[in-house]
Each structure stands twice: as structure tokens, then as C-alpha cells.
Design a protein around this motif. Structure first.
Motif, PDB file in Angstrom:
ATOM      1  N   GLU A  20       0.820  -1.201   0.000  1.00 45.29           N
ATOM      2  CA  GLU A  20       0.000   0.000   0.000  1.00 45.29           C
ATOM      3  C   GLU A  20       0.861   1.262   0.000  1.00 45.29           C
ATOM      4  OE1 GLU A  20      -3.230   0.394  -0.291  1.00 45.29           O
ATOM      5  OE2 GLU A  20      -3.546  -1.783  -0.478  1.00 45.29           O
ATOM      6  N   MET A  24       1.118   4.118  -2.780  1.00 47.58           N
ATOM      7  CA  MET A  24       0.811   5.503  -2.428  1.00 47.58           C
ATOM      8  C   MET A  24       1.994   6.442  -2.621  1.00 47.58           C
ATOM      9  SD  MET A  24      -2.306   6.107  -1.372  1.00 47.58           S
ATOM     10  CE  MET A  24      -2.060   7.576  -0.390  1.00 47.58           C
ATOM     11  N   ASN A  27       1.454   9.496  -4.748  1.00 49.50           N
ATOM     12  CA  ASN A  27       0.592  10.464  -4.073  1.00 49.50           C
ATOM     13  C   ASN A  27       1.322  11.168  -2.930  1.00 49.50           C
ATOM     14  OD1 ASN A  27      -1.399   9.651  -5.773  1.00 49.50           O
ATOM     15  ND2 ASN A  27      -2.648   8.621  -4.242  1.00 49.50           N
ATOM     16  N   SER A  84      -6.511  15.559   0.489  1.00 50.17           N
ATOM     17  CA  SER A  84      -7.259  15.019  -0.643  1.00 50.17           C
ATOM     18  C   SER A  84      -6.352  14.234  -1.569  1.00 50.17           C
ATOM     19  CB  SER A  84      -7.940  16.156  -1.413  1.00 50.17           C
ATOM     20  OG  SER A  84      -8.866  16.832  -0.596  1.00 50.17           O
ATOM     21  N   ILE A  85      -5.126  14.728  -1.791  1.00 46.05           N
ATOM     22  CA  ILE A  85      -4.165  14.004  -2.636  1.00 46.05           C
ATOM     23  C   ILE A  85      -3.825  12.652  -2.018  1.00 46.05           C
ATOM     24  CG2 ILE A  85      -1.794  14.038  -3.508  1.00 46.05           C
ATOM     25  CD1 ILE A  85      -2.085  17.071  -3.786  1.00 46.05           C
ATOM     26  N   GLN A  87      -5.779  10.865  -0.536  1.00 46.20           N
ATOM     27  CA  GLN A  87      -7.018  10.090  -0.541  1.00 46.20           C
ATOM     28  C   GLN A  87      -7.588   9.910   0.871  1.00 46.20           C
ATOM     29  OE1 GLN A  87      -6.311   6.432  -2.675  1.00 46.20           O
ATOM     30  NE2 GLN A  87      -5.837   7.474  -4.602  1.00 46.20           N
ATOM     31  N   LEU A  88      -7.455  10.976   1.628  1.00 45.87           N
ATOM     32  CA  LEU A  88      -8.013  10.983   2.982  1.00 45.87           C
ATOM     33  C   LEU A  88      -9.255  11.874   3.012  1.00 45.87           C
ATOM     34  CD1 LEU A  88      -4.683  11.264   5.020  1.00 45.87           C
ATOM     35  CD2 LEU A  88      -6.073   9.214   4.639  1.00 45.87           C
ATOM     36  N   ASP A  89     -10.130  11.651   2.028  1.00 45.56           N
ATOM     37  CA  ASP A  89     -11.331  12.479   1.912  1.00 45.56           C
ATOM     38  C   ASP A  89     -12.227  12.367   3.144  1.00 45.56           C
ATOM     39  OD1 ASP A  89     -10.407  13.166  -0.563  1.00 45.56           O
ATOM     40  OD2 ASP A  89     -11.607  11.693  -1.640  1.00 45.56           O
ATOM     41  N   LYS A  90     -12.316  11.161   3.679  1.00 43.43           N
ATOM     42  CA  LYS A  90     -13.151  10.975   4.868  1.00 43.43           C
ATOM     43  C   LYS A  90     -12.608  11.765   6.053  1.00 43.43           C
ATOM     44  CE  LYS A  90     -14.977   6.417   3.645  1.00 43.43           C
ATOM     45  NZ  LYS A  90     -15.117   4.998   4.066  1.00 43.43           N
TER      46      LYS A  90
END
Length: 296
Positions: A20, A24, A27, A84-85, A87-90
Motif C-alpha cells: 500500500e 501511495m 501520491n 485530498s491528494i 485520498q483521505l477524503d473521509k
């Protein structure tokens, strides 16, 4: 579970995390680059904001507050982009929701402080009052000693420092005696019913025309006001060329002394309050004519 199974489980977990992490990496690198560039841009924006705000406003406390708000706002934008980049939108959504709930709770808990703070910002921005102005706020009158974001300090003419919350100044009428650069003294006087009113006016106007600090631009005015209980009352309105309290007090002091002296020299009487006691059963019956009854 034996040692081999535990070792295998830990190894599989670490390998999954590693995969992972490798996935990542692009990113992460992008997020680091965006973070560095973003912080650099925020720094430049802060410098530009300082220059622009200092040109608009000369109040350093307010200027620093506005610059800090702008600085924190753009730092927040950079952080949200980086998350956001990654991918921690939550996490971003949860963070925004938490900020909203916290802000709402703080607004209810500190609403008076917030109201004073916001009122202070408007006062510093609009500048209806300045340090050194003579003002009257509710029952307090004096000279403004300092204007802060939360309160305004007024030094009364008795020498006390009064700390007034900015909300009280922003939401209530404020009398500013300094703004016009001059001030009016209204002096109420009463004369006897037996005096010549034209003579009273002439003598009074002559008495006050040489008072110290008298304005040369505004005319001193004289008005008969009312029929009092024991006197005819009039009002002398004298404009002074300074709003300072010492000038106001000195002018009032001189006006009273000059008017009293002029009245004495011209046989004009300032009467004492008179009360008539009527002991008769009917109105107008004198005490000597009224029968006196004594008990047996």
C-alpha cells in the motif's frame, strides 16, 4: 496460535502495508511537493496582505488580526488539498464537521466575548471614535484612553479608568464632544418677575461676551425659556472654540461670576425659590383672618 502462525500473520500484514505504501508513493511525493509549494505561496500571500492592509488601515492590532486570519485560511486550504491528494477524503469531511460543531459550541459558550470582539473590529475599522476623544457612553463621560479588540478604556474626569465592553459602545448612542472641534455651554438662569426682561437680556449678553475660549465663528444666543415658580428662566448658549473639559469648566465658571456681578451692578435679582403656605380653609384666606380653634 503457535509462533509460526503469529509470525506469518505479522509478515502478511507488513507486506500488505508495504504494498500500500509503494502504491501511495506517487501520491505522497505529490502531496509533499504541493505542501512545500503551498506553504511558500502562503508566505508570499501573507507578505502581500501585510502591505495591502497597512495601506488601508493604520491600526496595527486590527492589521495583525486580519493578516493572521488570511494566513490561517490559506494554510487550511493547503492542508485540505494535501489530505485530498493522499485520498483521505473521509478525514477531510470529519475534520470539517468537527470544526463546524466546535465553532457552533464555542459561539454559544462565548457569545458575549464574540460580540465584543466583532464590535471591536467594526469600531477599529470604521473609526467612529479615536483615542483622546471626549465621549459620553451611558452614564460615563471622559476621554478615551485606549481602544482594544474587546473593550474601550475611558478615563473619566474624576480620574477613574472605566473599561467598557465594545458591544456597549457599538450598540448604544455615543456622544462625541471632540468631533466638531468646539463645544457649547448651555447656562440656565432665572430672574425676578419684577425685572425688565429687555434689560436682563442686554446685561447678560454684555457680561458673557468676553469669556475666555469664546468661539469667534458662532454667535452666543439668549432665549427666555419658561415662567418658573418664582422666576422667569432663560438660557444662554455659548459656543467655545475647544471641546476640552478644562475650557468648558473655566467658561462656565467665568459666565456665572460675570452674570452675577453684572446683575448686582444693575439691580437685577436672581430670586430664591418662594413657597406660600396657605392655612385658610378656603384658598386666599390669610393666617391672621383664619380662626384658631383650640381643644378643651
Amino acid at each position: 496460535m503457535n509462533m509460526d502462525e503469529a509470525y506469518q500473520l505479522i509478515s502478511d500484514k507488513l507486506i500488505t502495508w508495504l504494498h500500500e505504501l509503494i502504491k501511495m508513493l506517487p501520491n505522497i511525493l505529490t502531496a509533499v511537493i504541493v505542501l512545500v509549494i503551498g506553504l511558500f505561496l502562503v508566505k508570499q500571500i501573507k507578505k502581500l496582505a501585510i502591505k495591502l492592509i497597512n495601506k488601508i488601515s493604520s491600526h496595527q492590532v486590527l492589521n495583525r488580526l486580519l493578516v493572521s486570519i488570511i494566513h490561517l485560511f490559506f494554510i487550511g486550504i493547503v492542508i485540505f488539498i494535501v489530505l485530498s491528494i493522499l485520498q483521505l477524503d473521509k478525514a477531510v469531511t470529519s475534520l470539517l464537521a468537527g470544526i463546524g460543531i466546535t465553532g457552533l459550541a464555542l459561539a454559544f459558550a462565548f457569545q458575549d466575548i464574540a460580540a465584543n470582539f466583532i464590535s471591536g473590529v467594526f469600531i477599529l475599522w470604521r473609526k467612529p471614535i479615536h483615542v483622546g476623544d471626549i465621549v459620553k457612553v451611558k452614564t460615563y463621560m471622559g476621554k478615551i484612553d485606549s481602544i482594544n479588540l474587546r473593550d474601550t478604556v475611558v478615563r473619566t474626569f474624576q480620574g477613574q479608568l472605566v473599561i467598557i465592553p465594545n458591544k456597549e459602545i457599538f450598540q448604544n448612542p455615543v456622544e462625541n464632544f471632540t468631533q466638531l472641534g468646539k463645544r457649547r455651554l448651555d447656562l440656565a438662569v432665572g430672574v425676578s418677575y419684577g425685572d425688565d426682561l429687555e434689560k436682563v437680556q442686554r446685561v447678560t449678553m454684555e457680561a458673557v461676551k468676553h469669556i475666555d475660549g469664546l468661539s469667534k465663528e458662532d454667535e452666543t444666543t439668549f432665549y427666555y425659556k419658561e415662567f418658573g415658580d418664582s422666576s422667569i428662566n432663560f438660557l444662554v448658549r455659548i459656543w467655545l472654540n475647544s471641546p476640552e473639559q478644562s475650557v468648558y469648566w473655566t467658561a462656565g465658571h467665568q459666565a456665572i461670576m460675570r452674570i452675577k456681578k453684572a446683575f448686582d451692578e444693575n439691580d437685577i435679582m436672581i430670586p430664591f425659590p418662594i413657597r406660600t403656605l396657605d392655612f385658610g380653609i378656603k384658598g386666599g384666606v390669610s393666617l391672621s383672618e383664619s380662626p384658631i380653634q383650640t381643644g378643651k
